[in-house]
Enzyme design. Structure first.
Site, PDB file in Angstrom:
ATOM      1  N   TYR A 216      -1.999  -1.564  10.424  1.00 25.98           N
ATOM      2  CA  TYR A 216      -2.002  -1.622   8.953  1.00 25.98           C
ATOM      3  C   TYR A 216      -0.676  -1.105   8.399  1.00 25.98           C
ATOM      4  O   TYR A 216      -0.056  -1.740   7.530  1.00 25.98           O
ATOM      5  CB  TYR A 216      -3.172  -0.784   8.429  1.00 25.98           C
ATOM      6  CG  TYR A 216      -3.424  -0.903   6.945  1.00 25.98           C
ATOM      7  CD1 TYR A 216      -4.219  -1.921   6.428  1.00 25.98           C
ATOM      8  CD2 TYR A 216      -2.889   0.026   6.056  1.00 25.98           C
ATOM      9  CE1 TYR A 216      -4.469  -2.015   5.065  1.00 25.98           C
ATOM     10  CE2 TYR A 216      -3.135  -0.060   4.693  1.00 25.98           C
ATOM     11  CZ  TYR A 216      -3.927  -1.083   4.198  1.00 25.98           C
ATOM     12  OH  TYR A 216      -4.176  -1.168   2.850  1.00 25.98           O
TER      13      TYR A 216
ATOM     14  N   SER B 231       0.871  -1.183   0.000  1.00 27.54           N
ATOM     15  CA  SER B 231       0.000   0.000   0.000  1.00 27.54           C
ATOM     16  C   SER B 231       0.899   1.222   0.000  1.00 27.54           C
ATOM     17  O   SER B 231       2.095   1.121   0.332  1.00 27.54           O
ATOM     18  CB  SER B 231      -0.843  -0.021   1.283  1.00 27.54           C
ATOM     19  OG  SER B 231      -1.447   1.226   1.519  1.00 27.54           O
TER      20      SER B 231
HETATM   21  P1  NAD Z   1     -11.586  -5.649   0.016  1.00 26.70           P
HETATM   22  O1  NAD Z   1     -12.127  -5.556   1.389  1.00 26.70           O
HETATM   23  O2  NAD Z   1     -12.516  -5.563  -1.137  1.00 26.70           O
HETATM   24  O3  NAD Z   1     -10.695  -6.952  -0.165  1.00 26.70           O
HETATM   25  C1  NAD Z   1     -10.102  -7.645   0.886  1.00 26.70           C
HETATM   26  C2  NAD Z   1     -10.134  -9.097   0.543  1.00 26.70           C
HETATM   27  O4  NAD Z   1      -9.503  -9.836   1.590  1.00 26.70           O
HETATM   28  C3  NAD Z   1     -11.580  -9.623   0.425  1.00 26.70           C
HETATM   29  O5  NAD Z   1     -11.662 -10.499  -0.676  1.00 26.70           O
HETATM   30  C4  NAD Z   1     -11.769 -10.378   1.727  1.00 26.70           C
HETATM   31  O6  NAD Z   1     -12.697 -11.428   1.596  1.00 26.70           O
HETATM   32  C5  NAD Z   1     -10.366 -10.902   1.953  1.00 26.70           C
HETATM   33  N1  NAD Z   1     -10.114 -11.296   3.323  1.00 26.70           N
HETATM   34  C6  NAD Z   1     -10.301 -10.594   4.465  1.00 26.70           C
HETATM   35  N2  NAD Z   1     -10.009 -11.354   5.521  1.00 26.70           N
HETATM   36  C7  NAD Z   1      -9.603 -12.555   5.043  1.00 26.70           C
HETATM   37  C8  NAD Z   1      -9.197 -13.768   5.661  1.00 26.70           C
HETATM   38  N3  NAD Z   1      -9.131 -13.898   6.992  1.00 26.70           N
HETATM   39  N4  NAD Z   1      -8.875 -14.806   4.851  1.00 26.70           N
HETATM   40  C9  NAD Z   1      -8.961 -14.714   3.506  1.00 26.70           C
HETATM   41  N5  NAD Z   1      -9.356 -13.593   2.871  1.00 26.70           N
HETATM   42  C10 NAD Z   1      -9.674 -12.525   3.643  1.00 26.70           C
HETATM   43  O7  NAD Z   1     -10.509  -4.468  -0.085  1.00 26.70           O
HETATM   44  P2  NAD Z   1      -9.379  -4.178  -1.178  1.00 26.70           P
HETATM   45  O8  NAD Z   1      -9.227  -2.709  -1.201  1.00 26.70           O
HETATM   46  O9  NAD Z   1      -9.638  -4.895  -2.431  1.00 26.70           O
HETATM   47  O10 NAD Z   1      -8.080  -4.771  -0.460  1.00 26.70           O
HETATM   48  C11 NAD Z   1      -7.237  -5.732  -1.065  1.00 26.70           C
HETATM   49  C12 NAD Z   1      -5.794  -5.462  -0.653  1.00 26.70           C
HETATM   50  O11 NAD Z   1      -5.391  -4.192  -1.190  1.00 26.70           O
HETATM   51  C13 NAD Z   1      -5.580  -5.377   0.849  1.00 26.70           C
HETATM   52  O12 NAD Z   1      -4.372  -6.015   1.203  1.00 26.70           O
HETATM   53  C14 NAD Z   1      -5.473  -3.880   1.078  1.00 26.70           C
HETATM   54  O13 NAD Z   1      -4.731  -3.577   2.217  1.00 26.70           O
HETATM   55  C15 NAD Z   1      -4.785  -3.445  -0.193  1.00 26.70           C
HETATM   56  N6  NAD Z   1      -4.895  -2.015  -0.514  1.00 26.70           N
HETATM   57  C16 NAD Z   1      -6.112  -1.446  -0.708  1.00 26.70           C
HETATM   58  C17 NAD Z   1      -6.163  -0.088  -1.013  1.00 26.70           C
HETATM   59  C18 NAD Z   1      -7.475   0.606  -1.236  1.00 26.70           C
HETATM   60  O14 NAD Z   1      -7.483   1.843  -1.271  1.00 26.70           O
HETATM   61  N7  NAD Z   1      -8.558  -0.090  -1.432  1.00 26.70           N
HETATM   62  C19 NAD Z   1      -4.998   0.663  -1.123  1.00 26.70           C
HETATM   63  C20 NAD Z   1      -3.778   0.039  -0.917  1.00 26.70           C
HETATM   64  C21 NAD Z   1      -3.735  -1.315  -0.611  1.00 26.70           C
END
Ligand code: NAD
Length: 246
Positions: A152, A139
């Protein structure tokens, strides 16, 4: 870009960025394994939809990325793992003195430890196959910090460190490991932090999006899951064969 013949395992891919990456890799021809901790019809339906639309093989495997054994078992159950995308992640927003201990443990387990466990099983499989790609979803918070996100930010900085170590341990092999460090993407994880952030800063939803989330994003726009799917696909291409540890 042709990834046919390759199999990708994407953790946490029943929504958001993970699902966007699964679509991107499948459109490039890779078979995909979707994952999350639930086992609902709609989870399996996502895999069926990808298979139908793209013609690749797509499966959904339930495994809880907060549990070391299940992380390792996921890769074993996939049987093939040429491309590993460590994407599963959760968030909690609170000042350090109020940060619940169970939330700290869950964030470190899901956002950081899971990538170590999946990599430990996947790397020998990649070595045996003579090719591999590890893509760790860190991130902007893997490179910089914000208040109230101690677990985080710690986990995402940790993922950047793990990425560099994985790249060094595989440097002389046809395996690369890189981290993607997105700014804000409007997915569930972001939606869920809006109410807490509104409370912390005493702001409206629009003010949180404009003045907190996008304040430090120079473009003032959210990135899209499709763009992240394309970035991951590029990192799997031959053009990116010398990009590692970044
Ligand atoms: P999201 O909530 O849509 O996706 C998170 C995913 O992780 C979901 O599919 C959820 O089911 C899964 N998950 C959660 N707990 C779990 C567990 N115990 N076992 C298996 N799967 C699990 O959000 P996102 O934004 O798509 O996040 C995906 C990744 O991207 C994360 O690592 C997040 O930190 C990172 N990220 C997101 C952003 C943003 O702005 N959305 C920015 C930078 C990084």
């Amino acid at each position: 870009m042709d990834l046919s013949g390759k199999t990708a395992v994407i953790t946490g891919s029943n929504s958001g960025i993970g699902l966007g990456i699964a679509w991107g890799l499948a459109r490039a021809g890779a078979d995909v394994v979707l994952n999350s901790f639930t086992d609902r019809d709609e989870d399996h339906a996502l895999a069926e939809e990808i298979a139908k639309e793209t013609g690749v093989k797509a499966r959904y495997l339930r495994a809880d990325m907060s549990k070391a054994d299940e992380c390792r078992q996921l890769i074993k159950d996939a049987k093939v793992c040429d491309i590993l995308v460590n994407n599963a992640g959760i968030q909690h927003v609170a000042p350090i003195p109020d940060f619940p201990m169970d939330k700290w443990d869950a964030i470190i387990a899901i956002n950081l430890n899971s990538a170590f466990h999946t990599s430990a099983i996947a790397l020998p499989m990649m070595r045996a196959a003579g090719w591999g790609r590890v893509i760790n979803i860190s991130s902007a918070h893997g490179l910089t910090a914000s208040p109230f996100k101690s677990a985080y930010v710690a986990a995402k900085h940790g993922i950047v460190g793990l990425t560099k170590v994985t790249a060094l341990e595989t440097a002389k092999e046809p395996i690369t490991c890189n981290a993607i460090c997105p700014g804000y993407v409007l997915t569930d994880i972001v939606e869920k932090q809006v109410p807490d952030t509104m409370k912390e800063y005493d702001m409206t939803r629009d003010e949180v999006i404009k003045n907190v989330m996008l304040e430090r994003q120079p473009s003032k726009e959210f990135a899209t899951v499709e763009q992240l799917g394309s970035t991951a696909t590029f990192l799997c291409s031959d053009a990116a064969a010398q990009i590692t540890g970044t």
